[in-house]
Design a protein around this motif. Structure first.
Motif, PDB file in Angstrom:
ATOM      1  N   GLN A  19      -5.052   2.225   3.921  1.00  0.00           N
ATOM      2  CA  GLN A  19      -5.424   3.351   3.076  1.00  0.00           C
ATOM      3  C   GLN A  19      -5.707   4.607   3.904  1.00  0.00           C
ATOM      4  O   GLN A  19      -5.379   5.716   3.498  1.00  0.00           O
ATOM      5  CB  GLN A  19      -6.632   2.996   2.209  1.00  0.00           C
ATOM      6  CG  GLN A  19      -6.306   1.961   1.131  1.00  0.00           C
ATOM      7  CD  GLN A  19      -7.509   1.605   0.289  1.00  0.00           C
ATOM      8  OE1 GLN A  19      -8.638   1.613   0.774  1.00  0.00           O
ATOM      9  NE2 GLN A  19      -7.281   1.297  -0.970  1.00  0.00           N
ATOM     10  N   GLN A  45      -2.424   5.978   4.833  1.00  0.00           N
ATOM     11  CA  GLN A  45      -1.822   6.643   3.679  1.00  0.00           C
ATOM     12  C   GLN A  45      -2.386   8.059   3.518  1.00  0.00           C
ATOM     13  O   GLN A  45      -1.650   9.020   3.252  1.00  0.00           O
ATOM     14  CB  GLN A  45      -2.102   5.829   2.420  1.00  0.00           C
ATOM     15  CG  GLN A  45      -1.462   6.387   1.154  1.00  0.00           C
ATOM     16  CD  GLN A  45      -1.750   5.520  -0.048  1.00  0.00           C
ATOM     17  OE1 GLN A  45      -2.053   4.336   0.104  1.00  0.00           O
ATOM     18  NE2 GLN A  45      -1.671   6.096  -1.220  1.00  0.00           N
ATOM     19  N   THR A  77       4.800   0.366  -1.427  1.00  0.00           N
ATOM     20  CA  THR A  77       5.415   1.584  -0.900  1.00  0.00           C
ATOM     21  C   THR A  77       5.915   2.467  -2.024  1.00  0.00           C
ATOM     22  O   THR A  77       5.839   3.702  -1.953  1.00  0.00           O
ATOM     23  CB  THR A  77       6.605   1.218   0.005  1.00  0.00           C
ATOM     24  OG1 THR A  77       6.122   0.396   1.059  1.00  0.00           O
ATOM     25  CG2 THR A  77       7.263   2.463   0.583  1.00  0.00           C
ATOM     26  N   THR A  93       3.177   4.577  -3.376  1.00  0.00           N
ATOM     27  CA  THR A  93       2.832   5.622  -2.412  1.00  0.00           C
ATOM     28  C   THR A  93       3.802   6.789  -2.510  1.00  0.00           C
ATOM     29  O   THR A  93       3.406   7.957  -2.514  1.00  0.00           O
ATOM     30  CB  THR A  93       2.868   5.053  -0.969  1.00  0.00           C
ATOM     31  OG1 THR A  93       1.901   4.014  -0.876  1.00  0.00           O
ATOM     32  CG2 THR A  93       2.548   6.142   0.040  1.00  0.00           C
TER      33      THR A  93
END
Length: 342
Positions: free
Chosen positions: A12, A15, A80, A83
């Protein structure tokens, strides 16, 4: 529930780093390593400040939702695909611009021209930062005042003397060096310092993020408005010369002052002749289009098309420049309403 802060690590955090490092934001240039350090914290503060959140450098649920609006914390970290969807949604929001409710027309004109000049939406345009690629040391701000030309140092000097608390909050342990450089050092030493914080003509962290954060501060924006006031006054004067009264006319003339330096007597005669042939119009748009075409035609042929697309976008109130879409009314509150002072 997402709570990420200095000392956190994992997917995270990585990200968040990728989100902050995206070219649409350029808030973080450190390693994408999943380790939440001071560089990541500084970038989070810059994002929170721009978003109007409490700038504590902690990625809590609200900050997370603004970063990744189309995915929950669990699914975003797990896939993914989620994201990618979240990042795309956030990028669209960032490049769309910010309604300039309550801001002066001078602020709105500078933010528009600054967004075009820097390729960054509001408020990022006020923290536009370029390195020494052109021999100017550092260029900074909405219309890229340059250290080498002597136009940037006054901005930083005034920030240090008038807004020391802002400088301290933004630059932290670097505040003393920044203040000494711009209140006591010679121009030559300022240039040496500027080059010294760069690698391959790119300003390095933590300075890069700190400069970008500085641009989100109202005090820094106010000083940039003051520094651009002469060009704004010239834009108003040009509007009076041609009998133009709208906010959009002021924005066009301001952009001409910044990018092109003004309108020559020869071009003025052409514009006035075209106006006479135009006759009565329902609004100013046809006249603004004439100004746009005539000023672009007077440029070096190498740049004529670029200048024309930029000026026509302002004249018409919307369009695409350098791949970015603009809607002056929605993003900058610039309309055909009569401008104050005209």
């Amino acid at each position: 529930m997402v709570i990420l802060k200095v000392g956190s690590s994992g997917d995270q955090v990585e990200q968040v780093q990728r989100f902050l490092a995206d070219p649409a934001r350029q808030l973080y240039s450190g390693a994408i390593d999943g380790m939440f350090g001071n560089g990541t914290r500084t970038a989070v503060i810059a994002f929170q400040t721009a978003a109007g959140l409490i700038a504590d450098g902690i990625v809590g649920p609200l900050t997370w939702r603004l970063m990744f609006p189309s995915a929950t914390a669990a699914t975003t970290a797990a896939t993914t695909a989620a994201t990618t969807a979240a990042t795309t949604a956030a990028t669209t929001t960032a490049t769309a611009g910010t309604p300039a409710v309550g801001q002066s027309l001078a602020w709105r004109c500078l933010s528009l021209t600054g967004s075009i000049e820097t390729g960054l939406p509001v408020p990022g345009c006020f923290g536009g930062l370029s390195g020494n690629f052109d021999g100017q040391g550092i260029s900074y701000g909405a219309i890229q005042w340059a250290l080498g030309q002597g136009t940037l140092a006054p901005l930083f000097q005034k920030l240090c003397t008038q807004n020391a608390d802002v400088v301290s909050a933004v630059f932290g342990t670097n505040a003393a060096v920044f203040t000494q450089t711009f209140t006591q050092a010679s121009h030559a030493d300022q240039m040496t310092w500027a080059i010294g914080i760069q690698t391959n003509n790119q300003v390095q962290e933590p300075w890069k993020t700190q400069f970008k954060t500085l641009g989100t501060k109202a005090e820094c924006q106010a000083l940039q408005i003051a520094m651009a006031q002469d060009r704004y006054n010239s834009a108003l004067s040009l509007c009076r010369t041609y009998g133009l009264v709208s906010e959009r006319a002021v924005a066009l003339m301001f952009d001409i002052m910044v990018q092109n330096g003004g309108i020559s007597g020869t071009v003025q005669a052409q514009i006035e002749s075209d106006f006479a042939a135009l006759g009565a119009t329902a609004d100013e748009t046809p006249k603004l289009e004439i100004v746009a075409r005539r000023r672009a035609a007077a440029c070096n042929p190498k740049w004529e098309n670029d200048v024309l697309s930029r000026k026509m976008m302002i004249a018409q109130g919307q369009g695409t420049v350098h791949g970015a879409k603009y809607d002056l009314a929605a993003q900058y509150g610039i309309t055909l309403n009569r401008a104050e002072g005209l």
